[in-house]
Design a protein around this motif. Structure first.
Motif, mmCIF file in Angstrom:
data_model
loop_
_atom_site.group_PDB
_atom_site.id
_atom_site.type_symbol
_atom_site.label_atom_id
_atom_site.label_comp_id
_atom_site.label_asym_id
_atom_site.label_seq_id
_atom_site.Cartn_x
_atom_site.Cartn_y
_atom_site.Cartn_z
ATOM 1 N N PHE A 5 0.714 -1.207 -0.088
ATOM 2 C CA PHE A 5 0.016 -0.103 0.045
ATOM 3 C C PHE A 5 0.864 1.311 0.016
ATOM 4 C CE2 PHE A 5 -2.470 3.163 2.308
ATOM 5 C CZ PHE A 5 -3.353 3.442 1.364
ATOM 6 N N SER A 72 -3.772 -0.810 -6.864
ATOM 7 C CA SER A 72 -3.884 -0.676 -5.285
ATOM 8 C C SER A 72 -5.206 -1.180 -4.729
ATOM 9 C CB SER A 72 -3.246 0.611 -4.774
ATOM 10 O OG SER A 72 -4.439 1.495 -5.084
ATOM 11 N N THR A 76 -4.578 -4.535 -2.367
ATOM 12 C CA THR A 76 -4.547 -4.224 -0.999
ATOM 13 C C THR A 76 -5.986 -4.645 -0.220
ATOM 14 O OG1 THR A 76 -5.049 -1.943 -1.397
ATOM 15 C CG2 THR A 76 -2.582 -2.864 -1.077
#
Length: 115
Positions: A5, A72, A76
């Motif tokens: 992240f 992302s 994540t």
């Protein structure tokens, strides 16, 4: 998971700063950074290529930011358990009470009319 992240956040911020610089270097009337190299006319040899480069770089940086944001989120995100393996238990319905009476007293159920 937090290092991935953090890496994505740093890459998104770098690409965003570069995009801001690219947009601010351009002039909507054909001047901008390319105008400082060869006048305001974009018909000259090197200036037209500068305009093309800056336009392509702007679109590329915008696409990179979108792709990094999507990656992302995908990489994540925490998986959710939306489907349960066991069925939910059902409770019996509560007995009906007469209006204006004590809630612990139940209404009598009328007997069916029969023979």
């Amino acid at each position: 998971m937090s290092t991935i992240f953090t890496l994505f956040m740093v890459l998104i911020m770098i690409a965003s700063i570069l995009l801001i610089i690219m947009v601010m270097a351009q002039n909507p009337k054909g001047g901008g950074l390319s105008g400082t190299f060869g006048g305001t006319s974009s018909a000259q040899f090197g200036v037209q290529r500068t305009n093309d480069f800056m336009e392509k770089a702007t679109w590329t940086l915008g696409a990179i930011i979108v792709v990094l944001i999507l990656l992302s989120v995908i990489l994540t995100a925490k998986p959710t358990t939306s489907f349960q393996q066991t069925p939910a238990k059902r409770e019996a319905p509560a007995p009906q009470t007469a209006p204006g009476t004590n809630s612990s007293a139940t209404m009598p159920v009328p007997a069916p009319a029969g023979k």
